[in-house]
Design a protein around this motif. Structure first.
Motif, PDB file in Angstrom:
ATOM      1  N   VAL A 250      27.752  -1.612  49.867  1.00  0.00           N
ATOM      2  CA  VAL A 250      26.761  -2.676  50.117  1.00  0.00           C
ATOM      3  C   VAL A 250      27.353  -3.994  49.525  1.00  0.00           C
ATOM      4  O   VAL A 250      27.094  -3.355  48.498  1.00  0.00           O
ATOM      5  CB  VAL A 250      25.471  -1.990  50.446  1.00  0.00           C
ATOM      6  CG1 VAL A 250      24.148  -3.140  51.081  1.00  0.00           C
ATOM      7  CG2 VAL A 250      25.460  -0.766  51.250  1.00  0.00           C
ATOM      8  N   PRO A 251      27.594  -5.060  49.892  1.00  0.00           N
ATOM      9  CA  PRO A 251      27.602  -5.801  48.972  1.00  0.00           C
ATOM     10  C   PRO A 251      26.683  -5.877  48.396  1.00  0.00           C
ATOM     11  O   PRO A 251      25.299  -5.810  48.821  1.00  0.00           O
ATOM     12  CB  PRO A 251      28.384  -7.140  50.033  1.00  0.00           C
ATOM     13  CG  PRO A 251      28.738  -6.346  51.194  1.00  0.00           C
ATOM     14  CD  PRO A 251      27.653  -4.894  51.532  1.00  0.00           C
ATOM     15  N   SER A 252      26.625  -6.817  47.472  1.00  0.00           N
ATOM     16  CA  SER A 252      25.287  -7.358  46.435  1.00  0.00           C
ATOM     17  C   SER A 252      24.651  -8.267  48.185  1.00  0.00           C
ATOM     18  O   SER A 252      25.192  -9.141  47.871  1.00  0.00           O
ATOM     19  CB  SER A 252      25.746  -8.397  45.419  1.00  0.00           C
ATOM     20  OG  SER A 252      24.322  -9.433  45.119  1.00  0.00           O
ATOM     21  N   PRO A 253      23.596  -8.916  48.428  1.00  0.00           N
ATOM     22  CA  PRO A 253      22.427  -9.571  48.838  1.00  0.00           C
ATOM     23  C   PRO A 253      22.592 -11.087  48.346  1.00  0.00           C
ATOM     24  O   PRO A 253      22.063 -12.019  48.484  1.00  0.00           O
ATOM     25  CB  PRO A 253      21.084  -9.165  49.147  1.00  0.00           C
ATOM     26  CG  PRO A 253      20.907  -7.841  47.648  1.00  0.00           C
ATOM     27  CD  PRO A 253      22.312  -7.507  47.866  1.00  0.00           C
ATOM     28  N   MET A 254      22.660 -11.095  47.307  1.00  0.00           N
ATOM     29  CA  MET A 254      22.355 -12.331  46.386  1.00  0.00           C
ATOM     30  C   MET A 254      24.095 -13.316  46.484  1.00  0.00           C
ATOM     31  O   MET A 254      23.909 -14.124  47.054  1.00  0.00           O
ATOM     32  CB  MET A 254      22.958 -11.746  44.767  1.00  0.00           C
ATOM     33  CG  MET A 254      21.523 -12.476  43.527  1.00  0.00           C
ATOM     34  SD  MET A 254      21.982 -11.662  42.821  1.00  0.00           S
ATOM     35  CE  MET A 254      22.522 -12.599  41.628  1.00  0.00           C
ATOM     36  N   ASN A 255      25.021 -12.488  47.233  1.00  0.00           N
ATOM     37  CA  ASN A 255      26.197 -13.142  47.431  1.00  0.00           C
ATOM     38  C   ASN A 255      27.244 -12.626  47.773  1.00  0.00           C
ATOM     39  O   ASN A 255      28.423 -12.201  47.847  1.00  0.00           O
ATOM     40  CB  ASN A 255      27.803 -14.389  46.501  1.00  0.00           C
ATOM     41  CG  ASN A 255      27.487 -15.371  45.913  1.00  0.00           C
ATOM     42  OD1 ASN A 255      27.680 -15.604  47.243  1.00  0.00           O
ATOM     43  ND2 ASN A 255      28.655 -15.446  44.827  1.00  0.00           N
ATOM     44  N   PRO A 256      26.398 -12.326  49.110  1.00  0.00           N
ATOM     45  CA  PRO A 256      27.758 -11.041  50.306  1.00  0.00           C
ATOM     46  C   PRO A 256      28.464 -12.024  50.930  1.00  0.00           C
ATOM     47  O   PRO A 256      29.215 -13.307  50.882  1.00  0.00           O
ATOM     48  CB  PRO A 256      26.756 -10.888  51.158  1.00  0.00           C
ATOM     49  CG  PRO A 256      25.578 -12.571  51.165  1.00  0.00           C
ATOM     50  CD  PRO A 256      24.991 -13.014  49.969  1.00  0.00           C
ATOM     51  N   PRO A 257      29.540 -10.860  51.010  1.00  0.00           N
ATOM     52  CA  PRO A 257      31.394 -11.909  51.956  1.00  0.00           C
ATOM     53  C   PRO A 257      31.049 -12.083  53.315  1.00  0.00           C
ATOM     54  O   PRO A 257      29.745 -12.103  52.921  1.00  0.00           O
ATOM     55  CB  PRO A 257      31.923 -10.800  51.202  1.00  0.00           C
ATOM     56  CG  PRO A 257      31.193  -9.186  51.306  1.00  0.00           C
ATOM     57  CD  PRO A 257      29.828  -9.886  49.941  1.00  0.00           C
ATOM     58  N   SER A 258      32.031 -12.515  53.216  1.00  0.00           N
ATOM     59  CA  SER A 258      32.192 -13.062  54.989  1.00  0.00           C
ATOM     60  C   SER A 258      32.233 -12.077  55.765  1.00  0.00           C
ATOM     61  O   SER A 258      32.042 -11.190  55.319  1.00  0.00           O
ATOM     62  CB  SER A 258      33.202 -13.769  54.869  1.00  0.00           C
ATOM     63  OG  SER A 258      33.940 -13.451  55.426  1.00  0.00           O
ATOM     64  N   GLY A 259      31.591 -12.319  56.899  1.00  0.00           N
ATOM     65  CA  GLY A 259      31.110 -11.148  57.900  1.00  0.00           C
ATOM     66  C   GLY A 259      32.353  -9.729  58.678  1.00  0.00           C
ATOM     67  O   GLY A 259      31.925  -9.088  58.883  1.00  0.00           O
ATOM     68  N   CYS A 260      33.447 -10.253  58.395  1.00  0.00           N
ATOM     69  CA  CYS A 260      34.542 -10.317  59.554  1.00  0.00           C
ATOM     70  C   CYS A 260      34.599  -9.445  57.923  1.00  0.00           C
ATOM     71  O   CYS A 260      36.125  -8.307  58.823  1.00  0.00           O
ATOM     72  CB  CYS A 260      35.644 -10.294  59.871  1.00  0.00           C
ATOM     73  SG  CYS A 260      34.255 -11.828  61.622  1.00  0.00           S
ATOM     74  N   CYS A 261      35.199  -8.396  56.686  1.00  0.00           N
ATOM     75  CA  CYS A 261      35.662  -7.899  56.146  1.00  0.00           C
ATOM     76  C   CYS A 261      35.604  -6.438  56.568  1.00  0.00           C
ATOM     77  O   CYS A 261      36.867  -5.927  55.638  1.00  0.00           O
ATOM     78  CB  CYS A 261      35.908  -9.031  54.515  1.00  0.00           C
ATOM     79  SG  CYS A 261      33.264  -8.533  54.072  1.00  0.00           S
ATOM     80  N   TYR A 262      34.905  -6.049  57.130  1.00  0.00           N
ATOM     81  CA  TYR A 262      35.264  -4.601  56.943  1.00  0.00           C
ATOM     82  C   TYR A 262      35.975  -4.175  58.132  1.00  0.00           C
ATOM     83  O   TYR A 262      37.085  -3.554  57.194  1.00  0.00           O
ATOM     84  CB  TYR A 262      34.211  -3.565  57.117  1.00  0.00           C
ATOM     85  CG  TYR A 262      34.426  -2.182  57.454  1.00  0.00           C
ATOM     86  CD1 TYR A 262      34.041  -1.652  56.454  1.00  0.00           C
ATOM     87  CD2 TYR A 262      34.253  -1.504  59.051  1.00  0.00           C
ATOM     88  CE1 TYR A 262      34.355  -0.804  56.183  1.00  0.00           C
ATOM     89  CE2 TYR A 262      34.518  -0.090  58.726  1.00  0.00           C
ATOM     90  CZ  TYR A 262      34.365   0.956  57.512  1.00  0.00           C
ATOM     91  OH  TYR A 262      34.499   2.375  57.327  1.00  0.00           O
ATOM     92  N   GLU A 263      36.313  -5.169  58.908  1.00  0.00           N
ATOM     93  CA  GLU A 263      37.466  -3.737  60.118  1.00  0.00           C
ATOM     94  C   GLU A 263      38.858  -4.574  59.841  1.00  0.00           C
ATOM     95  O   GLU A 263      39.755  -4.698  60.488  1.00  0.00           O
ATOM     96  CB  GLU A 263      36.813  -4.470  61.513  1.00  0.00           C
ATOM     97  CG  GLU A 263      35.801  -3.318  61.525  1.00  0.00           C
ATOM     98  CD  GLU A 263      35.321  -3.916  63.465  1.00  0.00           C
ATOM     99  OE1 GLU A 263      35.451  -2.545  63.658  1.00  0.00           O
ATOM    100  OE2 GLU A 263      34.132  -4.672  62.846  1.00  0.00           O
TER     101      GLU A 263
END
Lengths: 341, 323
Positions: free
Chosen positions: A285-298
């Motif tokens: 799970v990314p840090s909620p401080m500076n999360p990466p963009s939305g589509c990066c899992y799939e």
């Protein structure tokens, strides 16, 4: 989403709760925000139970506490019985709190060790001046203890004299003291043994029926949540990623995170378990401080690292919503699912 | 084939000012090489004390093993001296504890904690132990193991810390790993990963595994055999498939029925086990027939249930405080 009707008890819209991260000792400067809850919306009907599930750190507890105004929300609106809670202060806030109560996770930490069980349960009665005489007060305390399955003579005992399950019952009695209509249960059974869990879950169900209660049930164990809830919202990184009626969510999970979460729950049946496939998620799970963009899992779309589309809740079937970045979903079928590594 | 470890009539009691607490009160079981055995029971049933007794880690006073033998590779562990026991702990039998937060030393790097056992038991030098530690972290699936060796426990997440604990347990190629609630403190998704990992490693290395847990659901997928403990005694033991499909003891049934199942379509009311476990410093009498001592009876192939010897109508020895 679902429009408000007369039956609606609670309406939460685009709720945000950011905690500031500061640096410096004397002159503290805000350097970042921890986005614990970042745009949560749902409605809750009278008598309904909404389950909030997710891993630790996903913001489910913060969401619950923010609804009760235990934290001042950064933005968003919370309407309870048609009253906007945001910005309420002092007496008017106290009046509203009479209608919404909380049951806490830790039955050891949430009871004052120096107060007797009777004083703990009776304190809300004194705060809200609900009883006029001493005998009425004592009668009400005895009644509350009886409702939750304790004996009135136990009012003289201190918390350490009770077992974990009994302590959780005291917590429930305290919440019931003011006759609330909404109770937020924050992991009420996670700290209990499985055999005691069932007693507390049954009690919560009985009370809901008798007293016409509405619950928000926060937990990380999907099997318990599915048992008690009418609808379930799955939270991830401060957002609701999927919300649906409980059987719909279990039978047709759409979001990859929900699918993984469901597959990870063990079922007590070795024959069935041998055929179940387990979906293990990559990364963390990314840090909620500076999360990466939305589509990066799939990584379905051509530009997964740089999609700035806002998150929307897309209705995939009646009453079943899932978080997507709209344009990306239409073109490539990406769900909103930021992931690290 | 002789079993890898055999526990015979083990009794561990704690001598406290308010009386003798019979935490483990006569348990016998054995584990074969490469077998995965689950010990299930609620807090206070003696499952952890039983495991600690195998490792001779019971704090004395107040605790003492008052009776029984633990046979492991031709030796009775209860008779060994401290020095002899140190040769076995971590080397032949390793342990994974419940709380990965508190069971790692916060002021030593993860690398140092891994290499310490290797240098002590395997007599490795610095370079060898570093290489082996890297290999171990890689085995348990920690990315970039070489640089993570220099990190401190607080820089790891809960799941990662539990992986480090497993790496430590594996470091000397033990014959038996005892995992005491290895996943209780973790989120369900991480829990699945950790159990999957332990099962895989046990298959690869042929290590036998004793998993202690309070949740029957968690071990359904992994255990070959399940032992249900209650009030310091074994109340039921059988192969996993037999136990889950044909539970006999009322407590085992209670444990299975009190957990809501994810595959149920309509919520039926949960069947809670009423009352509380009995006080172990008092005589534990069966709630239906007052029998003080159970007797393990064979009910099916390799399926044993604790029954009361004086009353055949009793479903099982089941003391319970019903206040």
């Amino acid at each position: 989403m679902v429009t408000a009707t007369n039956e609606t008890l609670l309406e939460v819209e685009d709720l945000q709760m950011y905690f500031p991260v500061t640096s410096g000792i004397v002159f503290q400067q805000k350097v970042a925000d921890v986005k614990a809850v970042d745009g949560v919306s749902f409605t809750l009907k009278k008598g309904e139970t909404l389950g909030l599930v997710g891993e630790s750190g996903c913001g489910k507890t913060t969401a619950g506490r923010t609804i009760l105004q235990l934290y001042k929300p950064t933005a968003g609106s919370i309407k309870f019985n048609g009253t906007e809670l945001n910005g309420l202060k002092g007496n008017s806030l106290r009046a509203v709190r009479r209608d919404m109560q909380m049951i806490f996770q830790d039955p050891y930490g949430s009871l004052n060790p120096r107060m007797t069980c009777g004083d703990i349960v009776g304190e809300p009665l004194k705060v809200h001046k609900l009883t006029s005489s001493k005998s009425e007060y004592q009668e009400r305390v005895s009644e509350l203890l009886t409702i939750v399955g304790l004996s009135p003579y136990m009012a003289e005992r201190y918390p350490h004299e009770f077992s974990g399950g009994q302590r959780q019952r005291i917590g429930i009695a305290r919440a019931l003291a003011v006759n609330p209509s909404l109770i937020i249960c924050d992991e009420p059974v996670s700290a209990l043994d499985v055999s005691i869990q069932a007693q507390v879950i049954n009690l919560l169900e009985d009370l809901q029926e008798q007293l016409d209660l509405t619950y928000i049930f926060i937990a990380h164990d999907l099997s318990v949540v599915k048992h008690i809830s009418d609808r379930i919202a799955v939270m991830y990184l401060g957002h609701i990623v999927e919300i649906a009626e409980r059987n719909e969510l279990y039978e047709n999970p759409v979001h990859p995170y929900t699918q993984a979460l469901l597959s990870a729950i063990p079922i007590a049946d070795p024959v069935l378990e041998a055929t179940r496939e387990r979906i293990l998620l990559r990364g963390g799970v990314p840090s909620p401080m500076n999360p990466p963009s939305g589509c990066c899992y799939e990584r379905k779309c051509p530009d997964p690292d740089n999609s700035g589309d806002p998150i929307e809740m897309k209705e995939v079937s009646p009453g079943h919503f899932v978080a997507v970045a709209q344009e990306c979903f239409d073109q490539y079928g990406c769900y909103w699912f930021p992931r690290e590594g | 084939m002789a079993p890898l470890i055999e526990v015979k009539d083990l009794k561990t009691h704690f001598f406290t000012p308010s009386g003798v607490v019979k935490a483990v009160n006569g348990i016998s079981y054995s584990v074969d090489e490469g077998e995965v055995v689950a010990i299930v029971g609620e807090s206070g049933c003696g499952k952890s004390v039983g495991a600690m007794s195998i490792m001779q880690l019971i704090p004395n006073p107040p605790g003492r093993i008052v009776n029984g033998e633990v046979w492991f590779q031709g030796k009775d562990l209860t008779q060994l001296s401290d020095a002899e026991m140190r040769e076995i702990r971590g080397n032949k039998i390793a342990m994974v504890f419940q709380e990965p937060m508190t069971s790692l030393n916060p002021v030593l790097t993860v690398g140092r904690q891994l290499t310490e056992t290797l240098e002590l038991h395997e007599g490795m030098n610095d370079d060898e132990s570093q290489a082996r530690a890297t290999e171990l972290l890689e085995m348990v699936g920690i990315p970039d193991p070489e640089s993570r060796l220099n990190d401190y426990p607080h820089q790891f997440s809960g799941g990662m810390r539990q992986r480090v604990m497993i790496a430590m347990a594996l470091s000397c190629n033990p014959d038996l790993i005892i995992a005491d609630e290895p996943t209780t403190a973790l989120d369900v998704t991480i829990q699945a990963q950790i159990l999957e990992l332990m099962q895989k490693l046990s298959k690869e290395t042929g290590t036998a595994l004793i998993v202690i847990t309070h949740n029957l659901g968690v071990v359904a997928r992994y255990a070959h055999r399940v032992i249900v403990m209650y009030a310091g005694k074994i109340v039921e033991t059988a192969s996993a498939v037999e136990l889950y499909t044909n539970p006999q003891h009322p407590y085992t049934r209670g444990l299975l029925n009190s957990v809501p199942r994810l595959d149920e379509r309509v919520s039926t009311r949960l069947e809670a086990v009423e009352g509380m476990p009995p006080n172990l410093s008092k005589p534990t009498l069966c709630q239906t027939c007052d029998a003080p001592e159970p007797e393990l009876v064979l009910v099916n192939e390799d399926h044993w249930v604790a029954k009361c010897s004086n009353d055949s109508s009793c479903a099982g020895w089941f003391p319970r405080d019903l206040e």
